[in-house]
Write an enzyme that holds these catalytic residues in place. Structure first.
Site, PDB file in Angstrom:
ATOM      1  N   ARG A   1      -2.924  -2.982   5.173  1.00  0.00           N
ATOM      2  CA  ARG A   1      -4.055  -2.792   6.098  1.00  0.00           C
ATOM      3  C   ARG A   1      -4.851  -1.533   5.786  1.00  0.00           C
ATOM      4  O   ARG A   1      -6.038  -1.467   6.054  1.00  0.00           O
ATOM      5  CB  ARG A   1      -3.526  -2.691   7.547  1.00  0.00           C
ATOM      6  CG  ARG A   1      -2.809  -3.906   8.054  1.00  0.00           C
ATOM      7  CD  ARG A   1      -2.017  -3.582   9.303  1.00  0.00           C
ATOM      8  NE  ARG A   1      -1.073  -2.487   9.028  1.00  0.00           N
ATOM      9  CZ  ARG A   1      -0.340  -1.863   9.935  1.00  0.00           C
ATOM     10  NH1 ARG A   1      -0.420  -2.232  11.203  1.00  0.00           N
ATOM     11  NH2 ARG A   1       0.484  -0.895   9.582  1.00  0.00           N
TER      12      ARG A   1
ATOM     13  N   THR B   1       0.815  -1.218   0.000  1.00  0.00           N
ATOM     14  CA  THR B   1       0.000   0.000   0.000  1.00  0.00           C
ATOM     15  C   THR B   1       0.849   1.270   0.000  1.00  0.00           C
ATOM     16  O   THR B   1       0.304   2.367  -0.054  1.00  0.00           O
ATOM     17  CB  THR B   1      -0.928   0.029   1.240  1.00  0.00           C
ATOM     18  OG1 THR B   1      -0.115  -0.185   2.395  1.00  0.00           O
ATOM     19  CG2 THR B   1      -2.013  -1.023   1.162  1.00  0.00           C
TER      20      THR B   1
ATOM     21  N   VAL C   1       0.157  -8.665   8.776  1.00  0.00           N
ATOM     22  CA  VAL C   1       1.128  -9.750   8.999  1.00  0.00           C
ATOM     23  C   VAL C   1       1.326 -10.079  10.481  1.00  0.00           C
ATOM     24  O   VAL C   1       1.939 -11.091  10.809  1.00  0.00           O
ATOM     25  CB  VAL C   1       2.496  -9.460   8.327  1.00  0.00           C
ATOM     26  CG1 VAL C   1       2.378  -9.375   6.816  1.00  0.00           C
ATOM     27  CG2 VAL C   1       3.173  -8.223   8.918  1.00  0.00           C
TER      28      VAL C   1
ATOM     29  N   TYR D   1      15.400  -1.676  15.051  1.00  0.00           N
ATOM     30  CA  TYR D   1      15.278  -1.952  13.609  1.00  0.00           C
ATOM     31  C   TYR D   1      16.409  -2.873  13.136  1.00  0.00           C
ATOM     32  O   TYR D   1      16.165  -3.842  12.409  1.00  0.00           O
ATOM     33  CB  TYR D   1      15.282  -0.622  12.849  1.00  0.00           C
ATOM     34  CG  TYR D   1      15.013  -0.782  11.369  1.00  0.00           C
ATOM     35  CD1 TYR D   1      13.774  -1.253  10.920  1.00  0.00           C
ATOM     36  CD2 TYR D   1      15.982  -0.473  10.426  1.00  0.00           C
ATOM     37  CE1 TYR D   1      13.523  -1.405   9.562  1.00  0.00           C
ATOM     38  CE2 TYR D   1      15.736  -0.614   9.066  1.00  0.00           C
ATOM     39  CZ  TYR D   1      14.498  -1.084   8.644  1.00  0.00           C
ATOM     40  OH  TYR D   1      14.255  -1.241   7.292  1.00  0.00           O
TER      41      TYR D   1
ATOM     42  N   ILE E   1       8.065   1.089  -1.238  1.00  0.00           N
ATOM     43  CA  ILE E   1       8.750   0.087  -2.058  1.00  0.00           C
ATOM     44  C   ILE E   1       7.760  -0.983  -2.540  1.00  0.00           C
ATOM     45  O   ILE E   1       7.791  -1.395  -3.705  1.00  0.00           O
ATOM     46  CB  ILE E   1       9.902  -0.570  -1.246  1.00  0.00           C
ATOM     47  CG1 ILE E   1      10.956   0.480  -0.862  1.00  0.00           C
ATOM     48  CG2 ILE E   1      10.533  -1.720  -2.022  1.00  0.00           C
ATOM     49  CD1 ILE E   1      12.023  -0.015   0.118  1.00  0.00           C
TER      50      ILE E   1
ATOM     51  N   ASN F   1       7.701  -7.957   2.429  1.00  0.00           N
ATOM     52  CA  ASN F   1       8.177  -6.572   2.359  1.00  0.00           C
ATOM     53  C   ASN F   1       7.607  -5.703   3.477  1.00  0.00           C
ATOM     54  O   ASN F   1       8.217  -4.688   3.832  1.00  0.00           O
ATOM     55  CB  ASN F   1       7.779  -5.987   0.984  1.00  0.00           C
ATOM     56  CG  ASN F   1       7.943  -4.499   0.913  1.00  0.00           C
ATOM     57  OD1 ASN F   1       9.057  -3.984   0.862  1.00  0.00           O
ATOM     58  ND2 ASN F   1       6.833  -3.765   0.950  1.00  0.00           N
TER      59      ASN F   1
HETATM   60  N1  LIG Z   1      12.570   3.222   3.181  1.00  0.00           N
HETATM   61  C1  LIG Z   1      13.779   2.790   3.450  1.00  0.00           C
HETATM   62  O1  LIG Z   1      14.743   3.566   3.603  1.00  0.00           O
HETATM   63  C2  LIG Z   1      14.054   1.303   3.547  1.00  0.00           C
HETATM   64  C3  LIG Z   1      15.390   0.875   3.424  1.00  0.00           C
HETATM   65  C4  LIG Z   1      15.673  -0.479   3.513  1.00  0.00           C
HETATM   66  C5  LIG Z   1      14.648  -1.388   3.713  1.00  0.00           C
HETATM   67  N2  LIG Z   1      13.357  -0.955   3.839  1.00  0.00           N
HETATM   68  C6  LIG Z   1      12.318  -1.961   4.090  1.00  0.00           C
HETATM   69  O2  LIG Z   1      11.453  -1.971   2.964  1.00  0.00           O
HETATM   70  C7  LIG Z   1      10.152  -2.379   3.375  1.00  0.00           C
HETATM   71  C8  LIG Z   1       9.124  -1.382   2.855  1.00  0.00           C
HETATM   72  O3  LIG Z   1       9.408  -0.128   3.439  1.00  0.00           O
HETATM   73  P1  LIG Z   1       8.945   1.258   2.775  1.00  0.00           P
HETATM   74  O4  LIG Z   1      10.113   2.143   2.787  1.00  0.00           O
HETATM   75  O5  LIG Z   1       8.218   1.035   1.526  1.00  0.00           O
HETATM   76  O6  LIG Z   1       7.974   1.772   3.941  1.00  0.00           O
HETATM   77  P2  LIG Z   1       6.480   2.359   3.933  1.00  0.00           P
HETATM   78  O7  LIG Z   1       6.287   3.274   2.796  1.00  0.00           O
HETATM   79  O8  LIG Z   1       6.257   2.857   5.314  1.00  0.00           O
HETATM   80  O9  LIG Z   1       5.612   1.042   3.687  1.00  0.00           O
HETATM   81  C9  LIG Z   1       5.494   0.043   4.646  1.00  0.00           C
HETATM   82  C10 LIG Z   1       4.435  -0.951   4.198  1.00  0.00           C
HETATM   83  O10 LIG Z   1       4.346  -1.986   5.200  1.00  0.00           O
HETATM   84  C11 LIG Z   1       2.981  -2.179   5.487  1.00  0.00           C
HETATM   85  N3  LIG Z   1       2.798  -2.685   6.840  1.00  0.00           N
HETATM   86  C12 LIG Z   1       3.270  -2.167   8.006  1.00  0.00           C
HETATM   87  N4  LIG Z   1       2.838  -2.914   9.042  1.00  0.00           N
HETATM   88  C13 LIG Z   1       2.096  -3.915   8.516  1.00  0.00           C
HETATM   89  C14 LIG Z   1       1.369  -4.988   9.067  1.00  0.00           C
HETATM   90  N5  LIG Z   1       1.296  -5.208  10.394  1.00  0.00           N
HETATM   91  N6  LIG Z   1       0.731  -5.840   8.235  1.00  0.00           N
HETATM   92  C15 LIG Z   1       0.770  -5.641   6.913  1.00  0.00           C
HETATM   93  N7  LIG Z   1       1.414  -4.637   6.309  1.00  0.00           N
HETATM   94  C16 LIG Z   1       2.069  -3.775   7.120  1.00  0.00           C
HETATM   95  C17 LIG Z   1       2.308  -0.825   5.277  1.00  0.00           C
HETATM   96  O11 LIG Z   1       0.963  -1.032   4.916  1.00  0.00           O
HETATM   97  P3  LIG Z   1      -0.341  -0.684   5.802  1.00  0.00           P
HETATM   98  O12 LIG Z   1      -0.042   0.499   6.622  1.00  0.00           O
HETATM   99  O13 LIG Z   1      -1.416  -0.532   4.762  1.00  0.00           O
HETATM  100  O14 LIG Z   1      -0.535  -1.940   6.595  1.00  0.00           O
HETATM  101  C18 LIG Z   1       3.074  -0.316   4.055  1.00  0.00           C
HETATM  102  O15 LIG Z   1       2.470  -0.780   2.858  1.00  0.00           O
HETATM  103  C19 LIG Z   1      10.197  -2.485   4.904  1.00  0.00           C
HETATM  104  O16 LIG Z   1      10.385  -3.838   5.267  1.00  0.00           O
HETATM  105  C20 LIG Z   1      11.435  -1.671   5.278  1.00  0.00           C
HETATM  106  O17 LIG Z   1      12.007  -2.138   6.482  1.00  0.00           O
HETATM  107  C21 LIG Z   1      13.036   0.362   3.761  1.00  0.00           C
END
Ligand SMILES: NC(=O)c1ccc[n+]([C@@H]2O[C@H](COP(=O)([O-])OP(=O)(O)OC[C@H]3O[C@@H](n4cnc5c(N)ncnc54)[C@H](OP(=O)(O)O)[C@@H]3O)[C@@H](O)[C@H]2O)c1
Length: 259
Positions: A38, A15, A58, A149, A18, A84
């Site tokens: 969610r 949603t 999740v 984290y 990434i 993810n």
């Molecule tokens: N941004 C960065 O700098 C970065 C760098 C390295 C790795 N990552 C990793 O990449 C992944 C995606 O991060 P992002 O940067 O795209 O962050 P984001 O924009 O905050 O997206 C996070 C996603 O995770 C979902 N989520 C969170 N809690 C959840 C739950 N309990 N059940 C189901 N879905 C859940 C959220 O959806 P809802 O709120 O709709 O549930 C949202 O779609 C994460 O694992 C993060 O650790 C991010």
């Protein structure tokens, strides 16, 4: 353009950020994408981009079971699952106790474990498929204010590495991808309002570039990928001279703080 025989990719956390970019890129590559999350408003928007937008928390056993049943009824199989969904928590160690670490672990580690456990019997029965774990450079190195984290992402990588060994000979691959800092609402969602200030001058990867890297890793079935040339150079230096890298980063942080 996907058809009913196109491979099915389930992406958690689709949603936003990434996951959203990956869901769109994989759809454009011909996958039937099941995008999960969610947030109902974002799921409605996602519905227009992918084969199925699915409510799936999740951290909730029942939500995961219902989600897996829905996918089974609609598609009959999953070819690629991308773990993810993730959250951050960034604070000094004095403000990071067991409750904070547990909350991050519940989503970032146990969320993947929970969904994977629910899907594994049919993945094994299918005898082919890819389990992709979106970890982070913070799963390979320590960073200030990152105890919760970093713990979650180091644990996730350890889990994926062991899973890969267990699944040898089954036809299933485990692909771990470590993005560097990516331009998404992630840090803001985690309440880390001073991220930009603490990392002045840092260039963030776009969500689309990160998604392209994840898709390429899935297609190559690459066991471990670090995304971005800067992160690759950093980790090469980390392996060769970890203390020198720490000193360079401390110096850089001091210079940035002085402005
Ligand atoms: N941004 C960065 O700098 C970065 C760098 C390295 C790795 N990552 C990793 O990449 C992944 C995606 O991060 P992002 O940067 O795209 O962050 P984001 O924009 O905050 O997206 C996070 C996603 O995770 C979902 N989520 C969170 N809690 C959840 C739950 N309990 N059940 C189901 N879905 C859940 C959220 O959806 P809802 O709120 O709709 O549930 C949202 O779609 C994460 O694992 C993060 O650790 C991010």
């Amino acid at each position: 353009m996907s058809t009913p025989s196109s491979p099915v990719m389930l992406v958690t956390g689709a949603t936003s950020g990434i996951g959203w970019a990956l869901a769109r890129a994989a759809t454009a590559e011909g996958y039937q994408v099941v995008g999960c999350g969610r947030d109902q408003a974002r799921l409605m928007a996602l519905e227009r981009e992918v084969a199925l937008a699915l409510t799936l928390d999740v951290t909730d056993d029942q939500s995961v079971r219902l989600g897996v049943d829905t996918v089974r009824d609609r598609f009959g199989r999953v070819d690629v699952v991308v773990h993810n969904a993730g959250i951050g928590f960034f604070a000094d160690p004095a403000e990071t106790g067991p409750a904070e670490v547990a909350r991050v672990m519940e989503t970032n580690l146990l969320g993947a474990v929970r969904l994977n456990h629910a899907l594994l019997p049919e993945l094994l029965q299918h005898g082919t498929g890819t389990i992709c774990v979106v970890a982070s450079v913070a799963g390979r190195r320590g960073y200030p204010k990152h105890t919760a984290y970093c713990a979650s992402k180091h644990a996730l990588i350890g889990w994926a590495r062991a899973l890969q060994k267990d699944l040898r000979g089954t036809g299933l691959s485990v692909v771990t991808v470590c993005p560097p800092a990516v331009d998404t609402p992630f840090f803001e969602n985690a309440g880390y309002t001073t991220f930009a200030e603490d990392h002045a001058g840092m260039r963030l990867m776009s969500a689309e570039v990160a998604a392209a890297g994840i898709l390429a890793a899935i297609e190559r079935r690459s066991p471990m990928s670090l995304l971005g040339r800067r992160a690759q150079a950093l980790f090469a230096l980390d392996r060769a001279a970890p203390q020198a890298l720490d000193r360079i980063q401390q110096l850089r942080d001091r210079l940035l703080r002085r402005g």
